[in-house]
Scaffold this motif. Structure first.
Motif, PDB file in Angstrom:
ATOM      1  N   ARG A 180       0.872  -1.224  -0.022  1.00 26.73           N
ATOM      2  CA  ARG A 180      -0.032  -0.128   0.023  1.00 26.73           C
ATOM      3  C   ARG A 180       0.707   1.341  -0.040  1.00 26.73           C
ATOM      4  O   ARG A 180       0.480   2.224  -0.811  1.00 26.73           O
ATOM      5  N   ARG A 181       2.081   1.201   0.749  1.00 26.91           N
ATOM      6  CA  ARG A 181       2.773   2.471   0.747  1.00 26.91           C
ATOM      7  C   ARG A 181       3.568   2.538  -0.725  1.00 26.91           C
ATOM      8  O   ARG A 181       3.449   3.717  -1.004  1.00 26.91           O
ATOM      9  N   ALA A 182       3.971   1.495  -1.266  1.00 31.11           N
ATOM     10  CA  ALA A 182       4.628   1.519  -2.552  1.00 31.11           C
ATOM     11  C   ALA A 182       4.013   1.892  -3.746  1.00 31.11           C
ATOM     12  O   ALA A 182       4.307   2.456  -4.570  1.00 31.11           O
ATOM     13  N   PHE A 183       2.617   1.594  -3.754  1.00 32.79           N
ATOM     14  CA  PHE A 183       1.796   1.558  -4.945  1.00 32.79           C
ATOM     15  C   PHE A 183       0.404   2.238  -4.710  1.00 32.79           C
ATOM     16  O   PHE A 183       0.350   3.395  -5.496  1.00 32.79           O
ATOM     17  N   TRP A 184      -0.338   1.854  -3.824  1.00 37.03           N
ATOM     18  CA  TRP A 184      -1.471   2.379  -3.677  1.00 37.03           C
ATOM     19  C   TRP A 184      -1.675   3.818  -3.482  1.00 37.03           C
ATOM     20  O   TRP A 184      -2.235   4.700  -3.888  1.00 37.03           O
ATOM     21  N   LYS A 185      -0.803   4.236  -2.433  1.00 34.12           N
ATOM     22  CA  LYS A 185      -0.743   5.417  -1.812  1.00 34.12           C
ATOM     23  C   LYS A 185      -0.079   6.457  -2.849  1.00 34.12           C
ATOM     24  O   LYS A 185      -0.423   7.527  -2.919  1.00 34.12           O
ATOM     25  N   ARG A 186       0.969   6.024  -3.362  1.00 34.20           N
ATOM     26  CA  ARG A 186       1.594   6.791  -4.361  1.00 34.20           C
ATOM     27  C   ARG A 186       0.766   6.899  -5.681  1.00 34.20           C
ATOM     28  O   ARG A 186       0.562   7.990  -5.925  1.00 34.20           O
ATOM     29  N   ASN A 187       0.070   5.999  -6.128  1.00 37.47           N
ATOM     30  CA  ASN A 187      -0.744   6.171  -7.043  1.00 37.47           C
ATOM     31  C   ASN A 187      -1.996   7.290  -6.806  1.00 37.47           C
ATOM     32  O   ASN A 187      -2.513   8.039  -7.473  1.00 37.47           O
ATOM     33  N   GLY A 188      -2.430   7.026  -5.488  1.00 40.45           N
ATOM     34  CA  GLY A 188      -3.407   8.050  -5.179  1.00 40.45           C
ATOM     35  C   GLY A 188      -2.927   9.340  -4.844  1.00 40.45           C
ATOM     36  O   GLY A 188      -3.720  10.215  -5.374  1.00 40.45           O
ATOM     37  N   GLU A 189      -1.630   9.598  -4.729  1.00 41.97           N
ATOM     38  CA  GLU A 189      -1.072  10.752  -4.508  1.00 41.97           C
ATOM     39  C   GLU A 189      -1.151  11.580  -5.835  1.00 41.97           C
ATOM     40  O   GLU A 189      -1.058  12.594  -6.025  1.00 41.97           O
ATOM     41  N   GLN A 190      -0.700  10.798  -6.986  1.00 44.06           N
ATOM     42  CA  GLN A 190      -0.381  11.036  -8.195  1.00 44.06           C
ATOM     43  C   GLN A 190      -2.035  11.735  -8.883  1.00 44.06           C
ATOM     44  O   GLN A 190      -1.916  12.629  -9.511  1.00 44.06           O
ATOM     45  N   GLU A 191      -2.899  11.100  -8.360  1.00 44.59           N
ATOM     46  CA  GLU A 191      -4.347  11.126  -9.096  1.00 44.59           C
ATOM     47  C   GLU A 191      -4.884  12.367  -8.551  1.00 44.59           C
ATOM     48  O   GLU A 191      -5.344  13.454  -9.113  1.00 44.59           O
ATOM     49  N   ARG A 192      -4.510  12.598  -7.108  1.00 46.78           N
ATOM     50  CA  ARG A 192      -4.895  13.794  -6.538  1.00 46.78           C
ATOM     51  C   ARG A 192      -4.145  15.025  -7.057  1.00 46.78           C
ATOM     52  O   ARG A 192      -4.711  16.199  -7.269  1.00 46.78           O
ATOM     53  N   LYS A 193      -2.942  14.910  -7.028  1.00 47.33           N
ATOM     54  CA  LYS A 193      -2.102  16.043  -7.751  1.00 47.33           C
ATOM     55  C   LYS A 193      -2.547  16.489  -9.233  1.00 47.33           C
ATOM     56  O   LYS A 193      -2.905  17.662  -9.644  1.00 47.33           O
ATOM     57  N   GLN A 194      -2.768  15.616 -10.078  1.00 41.82           N
ATOM     58  CA  GLN A 194      -3.551  15.639 -11.660  1.00 41.82           C
ATOM     59  C   GLN A 194      -4.955  16.244 -11.344  1.00 41.82           C
ATOM     60  O   GLN A 194      -5.131  17.190 -11.941  1.00 41.82           O
ATOM     61  N   GLN A 195      -5.760  15.847 -10.431  1.00 36.77           N
ATOM     62  CA  GLN A 195      -7.040  16.569 -10.283  1.00 36.77           C
ATOM     63  C   GLN A 195      -6.859  17.839  -9.910  1.00 36.77           C
ATOM     64  O   GLN A 195      -7.761  18.912 -10.429  1.00 36.77           O
ATOM     65  N   LEU A 196      -5.860  18.125  -9.033  1.00 37.35           N
ATOM     66  CA  LEU A 196      -5.670  19.548  -8.486  1.00 37.35           C
ATOM     67  C   LEU A 196      -5.065  20.384  -9.805  1.00 37.35           C
ATOM     68  O   LEU A 196      -5.626  21.556  -9.774  1.00 37.35           O
ATOM     69  N   ARG A 197      -4.639  19.869 -10.539  1.00 37.22           N
ATOM     70  CA  ARG A 197      -4.026  20.928 -11.610  1.00 37.22           C
ATOM     71  C   ARG A 197      -5.055  21.091 -12.786  1.00 37.22           C
ATOM     72  O   ARG A 197      -5.191  22.078 -13.339  1.00 37.22           O
ATOM     73  N   ILE A 198      -5.956  20.099 -12.919  1.00 29.56           N
ATOM     74  CA  ILE A 198      -7.133  20.178 -13.770  1.00 29.56           C
ATOM     75  C   ILE A 198      -7.926  21.464 -13.132  1.00 29.56           C
ATOM     76  O   ILE A 198      -8.523  22.292 -13.794  1.00 29.56           O
ATOM     77  N   THR A 199      -8.404  21.085 -11.887  1.00 34.62           N
ATOM     78  CA  THR A 199      -9.152  22.143 -11.343  1.00 34.62           C
ATOM     79  C   THR A 199      -8.595  23.524 -11.333  1.00 34.62           C
ATOM     80  O   THR A 199      -9.486  24.352 -11.688  1.00 34.62           O
TER      81      THR A 199
END
Length: 487
Positions: free
Chosen positions: A462-481
């Motif tokens: 979860r640390r290596a993949f799930w949370k990292r992917n989640g952080e990237q998605e949140r950053k991408q959504q933030l840029r779109i917004t």
């Protein structure tokens, strides 16, 4: 003569009398059915030469008054032949005792006996006082506002006994005896206390009583020697205690009877845990014993690795000793140096595969205890030391896990697995990945002989993949917004 408003001596006497731990009218403590013999204060509360005291549940004031008068009557009436206590035909003192609850008793006593046995009466009934009273006998003496007439009478009756050692002395009687300067009565109480068995919860009562009455000059020291050590030969008590504890540890480490060693290890560990004073054993002293065991383990382990199995049983013995000392060090929060030393034993680790598993698996129990300590936060070591521990001992630990699980009685497999998982998860993510992927491969090929650290594996994933992917998605959504807002 009225002593009710006399000097501070009688005030102290009344205070000591009031402060008695055993009130004669209080119901006896509940009997412990598991104990076959009476305790000290149960014995002290029983006077064999007197009529047994009768207790009722929640007696009324009138019943209490009646019972007290009955017991007093028995004490005044029951005297052995030749005993002059309360003998009107020979007495020269008519002593009247009156209590705050309305009890008044007159006793026939003898001035020479009171003066000879009590420093209190030696002052109050001196020759000068007798001359002032004239030649009229008996002398009339009154003591008013007594807190406990019954106990006072009992203390006075003891002055007429030829052998006080044959009488069981109650604690409240000892207080009265001390208050009126009845040294023979006090000494008799002390002789009884010194000889009678105590239970632990009575020790504080005895110490408090002797301290309150300040009886050091009349033999209290002999009683206190049972429960308190003394400074002797210029050595401090703390140093003496440390020497005793070190001797106990050495005897356990070197004992030959394995069953007795296990029992005594548990006993010594329990006593050390219960001792709130962490200064009884210095860190250096414990590590000195630890170093001796470590040297013996190294010697016999390397001999076994060279196919010399003459004293191979010493490997398990010294590993068990180290495991025990490590528990003590962890309890005292001073085990970090042990962790560093153990993590540095690369020579033992390299020789591990050349020693038969049946003789070496106890060594891995030491490693397991360190994993548990780190996982619980009992050991706070640097990242480098934690990495070195796993680098040095993880593979030997894997190799011995099956033997530990089958041969070690009471081994908590899940506790060790959780400790190992937590230890791995304290490392940087890249180190976690290397260790857990290697474990994944090993577990798939020999699950029974390999610890199950699936929980740690899931956390790492979860640390290596799930949370990292989640952080990237949140950053991408933030840029779109942000882009939408700027447009």
């Amino acid at each position: 003569m009225d002593f009710s408003h006399d000097s501070s001596s009688f005030t102290k006497f009344n205070s000591a009398l009031t402060a008695g731990l055993l009130n004669p009218m209080s119901p006896p403590p509940p009997i412990d059915k598991a104990r076959s013999s009476p305790t000290l204060f149960e014995m002290m509360a029983t006077e064999p030469d007197l009529h047994p005291r009768t207790h009722t549940h929640a007696p009324t004031a009138h019943q209490t008054h009646t019972l007290t008068l009955q017991r007093i009557s028995d004490m005044l009436g029951n005297r052995s032949p030749g005993n002059q206590f309360n003998d009107p035909s020979s007495s020269d003192i008519d002593l009247t005792l009156s209590s705050k609850d309305g009890i008044t008793v007159s006793i026939k006593l003898h001035r020479h006996i009171l003066v000879a046995h009590s420093r209190f009466f030696a002052v109050k009934l001196s020759d000068r006082w007798a001359q002032q009273q004239g030649s009229t006998l008996p002398y009339i003496v009154e003591i008013a506002d007594c807190d406990d007439v019954e106990v006072y009478i009992e203390a006075l009756s003891l002055m007429y006994c030829k052998d006080l050692r044959k009488k069981l002395m109650r604690e409240d009687v000892s207080r009265v005896s001390a208050a009126i300067g009845f040294d023979a009565g006090v000494l008799s109480c002390l002789e009884y206390l010194e000889a009678a068995p105590w239970v632990e919860d009575e020790e504080d009562k005895v110490a408090s009583l002797l301290s309150e009455l300040r009886l050091e000059t009349v033999g209290a020291g002999e009683v206190m020697k049972r429960v308190s050590s003394q400074v002797s030969n210029g050595n401090e008590e703390g140093n003496d205690n440390e020497q005793v504890l070190l001797k106990l540890i050495r005897v356990v480490l070197e004992g030959k009877d394995e069953k007795a060693r296990r029992d005594m290890k548990g006993l010594v560990s329990k006593m050390l845990r219960e001792n709130s004073n962490q200064n009884d054993l210095r860190k250096e002293s414990l590590y000195l014993a630890c170093d001796d065991c470590m040297q013996l383990l190294r010697c016999h382990f390397l001999q076994a690795a060279a196919s010399d199995l003459l004293d191979v049983s010493q490997i398990a013995r010294q590993a068990d000793n180290l495991h025990w000392i490590l528990d003590i060090l962890i309890d005292r929060q001073i085990a970090e140096d042990f962790l560093k030393t153990w993590a540095s034993q690369s020579e033992l680790s390299e020789a591990h595969c050349r020693v038969p598993a049946v003789h070496r698996f106890e060594v891995s129990r030491v490693t397991a205890r360190l994993f548990v300590g780190i996982g619980k936060g009992q050991l706070l070591a640097s990242k480098d030391v934690r990495c070195l521990l796993l680098k040095t001992w993880l593979v030997p630990f894997y190799d011995d896990f099956g033997w530990m699980r089958r041969a070690s009685k009471g081994l908590d497999r899940h506790l060790i697995e959780d400790g190992l998982s937590s230890t791995i998860l304290t490392l940087p993510l890249s180190s976690q990945q290397d260790i857990l992927l290697a474990w994944f491969n090993r577990f798939l090929n020999s699950s029974e002989d390999c610890p199950n650290i699936q929980r740690g594996f899931e956390v790492w994933w979860r640390r290596a993949f799930w949370k990292r992917n989640g952080e990237q998605e949140r950053k991408q959504q933030l840029r779109i917004t942000t882009t939408i807002e700027n447009s």
